[in-house]
Design an enzyme around this catalytic site. Structure first.
Site, PDB file in Angstrom:
ATOM      1  N   GLU A 207       1.010  -1.078  -0.084  1.00  0.00           N
ATOM      2  CA  GLU A 207       0.194   0.210  -0.140  1.00  0.00           C
ATOM      3  C   GLU A 207       0.989   1.240   0.048  1.00  0.00           C
ATOM      4  O   GLU A 207       1.308   1.708   0.955  1.00  0.00           O
ATOM      5  CB  GLU A 207      -0.904   0.068   1.160  1.00  0.00           C
ATOM      6  CG  GLU A 207      -1.650  -1.195   1.177  1.00  0.00           C
ATOM      7  CD  GLU A 207      -2.793  -1.321   0.049  1.00  0.00           C
ATOM      8  OE1 GLU A 207      -3.042  -0.202  -0.501  1.00  0.00           O
ATOM      9  OE2 GLU A 207      -3.262  -2.384  -0.173  1.00  0.00           O
ATOM     10  N   CYS A 241      -2.153   9.440   2.353  1.00  0.00           N
ATOM     11  CA  CYS A 241      -1.761   8.706   1.212  1.00  0.00           C
ATOM     12  C   CYS A 241      -2.942   8.825   0.045  1.00  0.00           C
ATOM     13  O   CYS A 241      -2.319   8.862  -1.171  1.00  0.00           O
ATOM     14  CB  CYS A 241      -1.514   7.548   1.324  1.00  0.00           C
ATOM     15  SG  CYS A 241      -3.155   6.261   1.678  1.00  0.00           S
TER      16      CYS A 241
END
Length: 484
Positions: A207, A241
């Protein structure tokens, strides 16, 4: 480290983590931990990121409680065997897919949302029946410390362990053999994790991040768009993010967007942003200085105020940004929002496609056809139309990247799948050799013809179809027997 991994592997091999009842008990214990020790968890998150307890709860804790509740409610179905479609040659046999745990998995968390990005993968690992080592980020040291204190009190210590430390500890962990590694963080470290995993042929879920673009169409409600963009960009001081990294729009919209975001920031945080309990701080001095360097030579249309002593960096907007400037070459991961002018949606699509695939993509428009066109002609980990961030909150959607923004996905059932092996199972009887002779040597044209019939005709058991095909296969078996 080696002994710790061995201890977990021995516990996993005992079969203790496999029963559904045990998994549910551990998930309930994890929920109890979050509920009983909520104040301590919130205080740790607040200390790491200067985050109010209300924001810590809404940004992190509530997500974990929702994920646990999802698993508790859906685990029996997720863990059950699923019947598989069969062909004529196997129609009398039992075919199914059985999810099974992978073994001992490693979860490496991130500092920007130190609780949710560490615990949410753990929920999936437990639900799938694995043993797990959790490695929180050392940058969010208070959250790492409270997790190291609490997890052993609530979870089975032989199956779930936590390792704290920095680069040396992580490096040593990565030397060990795991059955899966899930890492959340930046692309550079993601490559290191993948390289280490490759030595053991360990599968990884990465991720990562990237520069998530946000295209604003001229046919758009700018008030709504700017409010939602400002929320997603400046929450957690831009350290998200999937925050919108930059805006793409026609030059004629630029000044309006700046003005509307300025007004929104005032509504959100008041006249004195620095004093707002809802505005966080940069995690450490190194990241503060990195962000500071991105502002050099830029046209600051709004914000830009900073205080190194408290790591405060105000919500900032940059205009007339050169696509080749430093701020457009790396993920910003802070409260700086560049606006890049494009002529139209065609140029915006080309701009996005000329760069690495982002973790998220955002499009604001009243025209759904335009939104779907952008989706069809680009690639990204996820997409939200007319909003930002919100696809993360839908646990029926997979969350993950593509290309440089990551690989694999989790959340909800996708977490369970990530930490499971989908094992194909076929249980045959010992009868029916007259048909099975088709696959035994010596081969012949006749056998190939019959094999085409049996293998290329798919069959799924139905009420009437079952009887008809049983008769068909019985007749075929007699014919085959006579011809062989």
């Amino acid at each position: 480290m080696e002994r710790q991994v061995l201890r977990l592997r021995q516990a996993f091999r005992s079969g203790r983590s496999r029963p559904l009842r045990f998994r549910l008990q551990q998930l309930e214990a994890l929920r109890r931990m979050v509920q009983e020790r909520e104040k301590e968890i919130l205080a740790a998150i607040a200390a790491d990121l200067s985050k109010s307890e209300l924001n810590a709860y809404s940004h992190e804790v509530i997500t974990i409680l929702g994920e646990i509740d999802f698993m508790l409610g859906n685990l029996p179905e997720l863990a059950s065997a699923r019947p598989a479609k069969k062909n004529l040659l196997t129609m009398m046999d039992e075919a199914y897919v059985q999810p099974e745990p992978l073994g001992v998995v490693l979860i490496i968390g991130a500092w920007n949302y130190p609780f949710v990005l560490t615990m949410q993968p753990l929920v999936g690992a437990i639900a799938a029946g694995n043993a797990a080592i959790v490695k929180p980020s050392e940058l969010s040291e208070n959250t790492a410390k409270i997790l190291a204190e609490l997890l052993p009190q609530y979870l089975d210590q032989d199956l779930y362990a936590i390792v704290n430390g920095g680069i040396p500890e992580t490096t040593e962990l990565l030397k060990q053999r795991f059955d899966h590694i899930l890492y959340t963080g930046n692309t550079a470290v993601g490559k290191i994790v993948m390289e280490a995993a490759a030595k053991h042929l360990t599968p990884v879920t990465l991720e990562l991040g990237g520069k998530s673009p946000c295209y604003i169409d001229r046919d758009c409600d700018l008030d709504v768009a700017c409010r939602r963009i400002a929320w997603g960009k400046y929450m957690n001081c831009g350290q998200t993010c999937i925050a919108p990294d930059y805006i793409l729009c026609e030059a004629s919209l630029q000044n309006q967007i700046v003005q509307k975001i300025k007004e929104t920031v005032k509504d959100f945080y008041g006249e004195n942003i620095k004093a707002s309990p809802d505005y966080e701080r940069i995690i450490n001095l190194r990241h503060f200085k990195r962000l500071q360097s991105l502002l050099k030579g830029q046209k600051i249309a709004f914000g830009g105020e900073m205080d190194e002593a408290t790591r405060y960096l105000a919500p900032t907007i940059l205009t007339d940004v050169d696509p080749n400037s430093k701020v457009m070459q790396e993920e910003i991961f802070g409260p700086i929002l560049p606006i890049v002018s494009v002529k139209n949606v065609d140029e915006a699509i080309n701009f996005i496609n000329d760069r690495e695939k982002p973790l998220a993509l955002y499009v604001f428009s009243r025209n759904n056809k335009l939104i779907k066109r952008v989706i069809d002609e680009t690639s990204s980990g996820g997409v939200t139309g007319n909003d930002v961030i919100m696809h993360f909150t839908v646990n029926s959607l997979p969350f993950g990247g593509v290309g440089a923004s990551g690989m694999g996905a989790y959340h909800g059932k996708y977490s369970f799948d990530t930490f499971s092996h989908q094992r194909p199972c076929l249980l045959k009887g010992l009868k029916g050799e007259s048909v099975n002779k088709l696959r035994y040597p010596p081969n012949s044209e006749s056998k190939v013809s019959w094999a085409k019939f049996f293998l290329l005709k798919q069959f799924n058991k139905g009420r009437l179809g079952m009887l008809l095909f049983v008769c068909l296969v019985a007749v075929a078996a007699v014919i085959v027997k006579d011809q062989l």
